[in-house]
Design an enzyme around this catalytic site. Structure first.
Site, short mmCIF file in Angstrom:
data_model
loop_
_atom_site.label_atom_id
_atom_site.label_comp_id
_atom_site.label_asym_id
_atom_site.label_seq_id
_atom_site.Cartn_x
_atom_site.Cartn_y
_atom_site.Cartn_z
CG ASP A 192 42.91 32.63 50.07
OD1 ASP A 192 42.32 33.64 50.48
OD2 ASP A 192 44.08 32.62 49.66
CG HIS A 245 36.60 35.96 55.66
ND1 HIS A 245 37.49 34.92 55.63
CD2 HIS A 245 36.96 36.72 56.70
CE1 HIS A 245 38.34 35.05 56.62
NE2 HIS A 245 38.05 36.15 57.29
CB THR A 246 33.76 34.95 49.32
OG1 THR A 246 35.01 35.55 49.02
CG2 THR A 246 32.75 35.30 48.25
NE ARG A 257 56.56 50.06 73.81
CZ ARG A 257 57.68 49.63 74.37
NH1 ARG A 257 57.69 49.35 75.64
NH2 ARG A 257 58.78 49.48 73.68
N GLY A 280 43.11 39.85 44.16
CA GLY A 280 42.86 39.69 42.73
C GLY A 280 43.95 38.84 42.07
NE ARG A 281 48.69 38.65 45.55
CZ ARG A 281 49.52 38.85 46.58
NH1 ARG A 281 50.75 39.26 46.37
NH2 ARG A 281 49.12 38.62 47.80
NE ARG A 313 42.83 32.59 46.80
CZ ARG A 313 41.51 32.63 46.93
NH1 ARG A 313 40.77 31.63 46.54
NH2 ARG A 313 40.92 33.69 47.45
#
Ligand code: GDP
Length: 429
Positions: A22, A50-51, A149, A307-308, A310
Site C-alpha cells: 500500500d 493498486h489505485t 503440482r 476495506g480494512r 490500516r
C-alpha cells in the site's frame, strides 16, 4: 536466441514496495508507464490492490497491471495468479472507461479456483485469534497448488477437456479436506465449476501467450516496467513471517516471476512517507494515538481490496535499510508526503534500541523485534499544504529537510515525490 548482454541500453525498471504494501506503487507505475512500452506484473493475485487517480476518478486494479490506463501493452507473467472473474470485470471496466486493454497473459499463470477460497476461509477460522488476516480470496492456496503440482494454469483453462479432467481429479480431494479436516460443509460441485470456468477460458483465450519469451525477445529494445505487488515485508522469506503473503515480493522475484535471466535492471523502491500495516503482526513505530489517527484519516488508510483500516506509524529507517539491501534499490519514490503536512513535529525511527544495544536493521528473526524500541529523531514539520506544488524548489524548507534526511540516512536519491493521490501530483527531483 536473445542476447541478454545487449540489454544495457534500455534497462527495465523493477518497482517494488519497501514496507508492508500500500505504498502507492500503482500511482508510481502509472507515472513511469507513460514513458515505457511495456508494463509487466510479475507476482501476486487479486489480493493486491493498486489505485490510480485520473482527473478525480479512482481506478482500482487487482489483477490488471497499473500501466493499463496509459494505454500501454501490459502483461501478466506466470509469477502472478489470476482470479478470472476479477480480471474479466477489470477488463470490462477499463474498456467502458474508453481505454483499450492490450494484454498478454502467460500460459503458465495459475488460476484461483473456488475451492481455494473455501480452503482459505476454513484455515482462517481454524487459526482463530492467530489468524493471518487473509482476505480469504484463496491466493495462498492457489500458490500452494502451484507448488504441489496440483494447480490449474491458463493453458488448462483454455482447453475445456483438460480443465474438466483436472477439476474432476482435484476437486474431490479439496472437498474432503474442507469437510473432514476443517469440518465445513461444501455445497459447491465440480460441474458448476467446470461450466463457469470454461466460459472464463473462452473469454481469456485471446490473451494467452508466452510472456516469458516476448519479454526476453524485447529486452534492450523496449522500455519496460516490472510491477511488483505487495511489499518487501510481506515477502514469505524476508518479510515479517508468518504475517506475509504467498509469492516472493522482493525485486529478484521479477526474474523468476517473468522467466528471464538475471539481467541488469534499475530498481525503484516505493516508500510511503510514514508506515502502515494491514492486519496482525509486529509494528515497531505504530502510533496507536491521535498521530496515527491523523495519518489514517488524512491518508485515507483503508485497504483497496480489504476495506480494512490500516494501522499507522512513523517512518522506520531500520526497515527501509533492510529493504534497500534486499532489493538493491537504485532510486526511491516517496509517496503520500502531503499526509504529514499538519504535524508540528515528525519523528523518524533511525534505529531500534534494546538495553544498551542499538540496531540499524530489521532483524532476520522476527521474534527478536520484541522488546526493541524505536529510537526517534524528531524533525520539524512544515505545517503547510504541499499538494498543489509541482516543483522541488517550491517545497517548504522543513519538507525538503525531511526528504534530505531520508536521502542521507539511506544513502540513495529520492527521484519522485508524490504529494497527492492524483496522477499529476508528482514532483521530480
Ligand atoms: P499500492 O498497492 O502500493 O499501489 O497502493 P494502494 O493503491 O493500495 O494505496 C495507495 C493509496 O494512496 C491509494 O488510494 C492512492 O490513490 C493513494 N495515494 C498514492 N499516492 C498518494 C499521495 O502522494 N498522496 C495521497 N494523499 N494519496 C496517495
Amino acid at each position: 536466441m536473445t542476447n541478454y548482454l545487449k540489454t544495457s541500453m534500455k534497462k527495465p525498471i523493477i518497482v517494488v514496495g519497501m514496507q508492508w504494501g500500500d505504498e502507492g506503487k500503482g500511482k508510481i507505475v502509472d507515472y513511469l508507464a507513460k514513458k515505457s512500452d511495456y508494463v509487466v506484473r510479475f507476482n501476486g493475485g487479486d489480493n493486491a490492490g493498486h489505485t490510480v487517480v485520473l482527473n478525480g476518478h479512482s481506478y482500482k486494479f487487482h489483477n490488471l497491471p497499473s500501466g493499463v490506463i496509459q494505454n500501454k501493452k501490459v502483461f501478466i507473467a506466470q509469477g502472478a495468479v489470476i482470479n478470472p472473474h476479477i480480471l474479466l470485470s477489470e477488463i470490462e471496466l477499463i474498456n467502458k472507461a474508453g481505454f483499450d486493454v492490450d494484454l498478454s497473459i502467460d500460459y503458465r499463470t495459475h488460476i484461483v479456483m473456488p475451492y481455494h477460497k473455501l480452503l482459505d476461509a476454513a484455515t482462517e477460522a481454524w487459526k482463530g485469534k492467530k489468524a493471518t488476516g487473509s482476505l480469504k480470496l484463496g491466493i495462498g492456496y492457489c500458490y500452494e497448488d502451484k507448488n504441489n503440482r496440483t494447480g490449474i494454469r491458463v493453458e488448462d483453462l483454455i482447453k475445456p477437456n483438460i480443465l474438466k479432467e483436472k477439476v474432476r481429479t482435484f476437486f474431490p480431494l479439496k472437498k474432503k479436506i474442507i469437510e473432514r479436516v476443517y469440518g465445513q460443509k461444501v455445497t459447491l460441485g465440480p460441474d458448476s465449476i467446470i461450466k463457469q470456468y470454461i466460459q472464463y477460458g473462452k473469454k481469456l483465450a485471446p490473451y494467452a501467450s508466452d510472456v516469458s519469451e516476448i519479454i526476453a525477445a524485447n529486452l534492450g529494445k523496449k522500455n519496460m516496467i516490472f510491477e511488483g505487488a505487495h511489499g518487501t515485508f510481506l515477502d514469505p522469506a524476508f518479510g515479517s513471517y508468518p504475517y506475509t503473503v504467498a509469492p516472493y515480493c522482493i525485486a529478484a522475484a521479477a526474474f523468476t516471476g517473468i522467466g528471464i535471466g538475471p539481467i541488469s535492471v534499475g530498481v525503484m523502491g516505493v516508500v510511503k512517507a510514514y508506515t502502515t500495516r494491514v492486519g496482525n503482526g509486529q509494528f515497531p513505530t505504530e502510533q496507536n494515538n491521535t498521530s496515527g489517527q491523523t495519518m489514517q484519516r488524512v491518508g485515507k488508510e483503508i485497504g483497496t481490496t480489504s476495506g480494512r483500516t490500516r494501522r499507522c506509524g512513523w517512518l522506520d529507517l531500520p526497515m527501509l535499510r533492510t529493504a534497500m539491501r534486499l532489493n538493491n534499490c537504485s532510486t526511491l519514490a516517496l509517496t503520500k508526503l502531503d499526509v504529514l503536512s499538519s504535524f508540528r513535529e515528525i519523528p523518524i525511527a533511525t534505529a531500534y534500541i534494546k538495553g544498551k544495544n542499538k540496531f540499524a536493521y530489521f532483524p532476520p528473526q522476527i521474534n527478536e523485534l520484541s522488546g526493541k524500541k524505536p529510537k526517534y529523531v524528531i524533525l520539524r514539520g512544515w505545517q503547510q499544504d504541499i499538494s498543489k506544488l509541482r516543483h522541488f524548489k517550491d517545497l517548504p524548507k522543513y519538507c525538503k529537510e525531511y526528504i534530505k534526511f531520508m536521502e542521507t540516512q539511506l544513502a540513495i536519491p529520492i527521484k519522485l515525490i508524490s504529494v497527492g493521490a492524483d496522477r499529476n501530483s508528482i514532483i521530480t527531483h
